[in-house]
Design a protein around this motif. Sequence first.
Motif, mmCIF file in Angstrom:
data_model
loop_
_atom_site.group_PDB
_atom_site.id
_atom_site.type_symbol
_atom_site.label_atom_id
_atom_site.label_comp_id
_atom_site.label_asym_id
_atom_site.label_seq_id
_atom_site.Cartn_x
_atom_site.Cartn_y
_atom_site.Cartn_z
ATOM 1 N N ARG A 59 0.841 -1.200 0.000
ATOM 2 C CA ARG A 59 0.000 0.000 0.000
ATOM 3 C C ARG A 59 0.884 1.261 0.000
ATOM 4 O O ARG A 59 0.664 2.186 -0.784
ATOM 5 N N LEU A 62 2.591 1.654 -3.416
ATOM 6 C CA LEU A 62 1.639 2.099 -4.454
ATOM 7 C C LEU A 62 1.319 3.582 -4.295
ATOM 8 O O LEU A 62 1.225 4.314 -5.279
ATOM 9 N N THR A 67 5.236 0.132 -8.410
ATOM 10 C CA THR A 67 4.636 -1.209 -8.435
ATOM 11 C C THR A 67 5.532 -2.134 -7.605
ATOM 12 O O THR A 67 6.658 -1.771 -7.273
ATOM 13 N N ASP A 114 -1.743 2.353 -12.252
ATOM 14 C CA ASP A 114 -3.194 2.486 -12.080
ATOM 15 C C ASP A 114 -3.867 1.124 -11.973
ATOM 16 O O ASP A 114 -4.727 0.913 -11.120
ATOM 17 N N LYS A 117 -3.017 -0.498 -8.606
ATOM 18 C CA LYS A 117 -3.834 0.027 -7.492
ATOM 19 C C LYS A 117 -5.214 -0.618 -7.479
ATOM 20 O O LYS A 117 -5.735 -0.978 -6.427
ATOM 21 N N TYR A 120 -4.857 -4.171 -6.412
ATOM 22 C CA TYR A 120 -4.544 -4.216 -4.976
ATOM 23 C C TYR A 120 -5.839 -4.136 -4.163
ATOM 24 O O TYR A 120 -6.039 -4.897 -3.214
ATOM 25 N N ASN A 121 -6.720 -3.226 -4.533
ATOM 26 C CA ASN A 121 -7.988 -3.126 -3.795
ATOM 27 C C ASN A 121 -8.840 -4.387 -3.955
ATOM 28 O O ASN A 121 -9.526 -4.799 -3.017
ATOM 29 N N LEU A 147 -6.862 1.298 -0.658
ATOM 30 C CA LEU A 147 -6.356 2.575 -1.144
ATOM 31 C C LEU A 147 -7.555 3.490 -1.367
ATOM 32 O O LEU A 147 -8.620 3.020 -1.753
#
Length: 156
Positions: A59, A62, A67, A114, A117, A120-121, A147
């Motif tokens: 987190r 990012l 990355t 992008d 991210k 990741y979520n 995020l």
Amino acid sequence: MKTRITLCLIAAVAAACALQSENGEEAAAEEQQSEMVMAEVSELAALMKEIHADAKNWRTALLEGETVSADPEIYSRLTESEPTNKNVEGPVFEGLSQHYQSKLSAFLAASDIDLAKKEYNNLVTACVQCHQNYCHGPIPTIEKLYLPIAETRDRK
Ligand code: HEC
């Protein structure tokens, strides 16, 4: 009345999960030495601490526009680590572990920041989904990992 009983059951399950080390500690000995607390942490709980720390680091990276790269293999570690509660196994747990593995693979394969991210979520959502089934206690902590890009959350 029915609702109340259900709520109590949910609370009991959540507490059992969150307070596992205290319970183990009581059973193990009168004295409370930190080494003994450590010994009571299950393999799966130790793995969870590790992936929670990884996610926090990812987190941070990012947010700084970087990355990340990491070991992409998690399924066998999730399904083979000894849990505190013996009921944490079977096809549903395996399915949720596989789902988490696929989100981890997608996250690590993301080619730009992008997409990383967003993936990741989705990964954090996969944490929450398993916890909704097996371990409610840490959910508020896990949700802090999202995020702040609400529109990319993969809400079921
Ligand atoms: C496939 C299911 C599953 C997934 C995916 C999963 N968890 Fe867990 N988690 C569990 C279970 C079950 C426990 C209870 C472990 C035990 O006590 O043996 C747990 C425990 C925890 C704990 C408490 C550990 C402790 O101190 O005892 C934290 C924190 C946690 N998980 C965070 C996460 C985070 C963050 C993710 C995603 C990056 C995640 N989990 C993904 C099932 C899962």
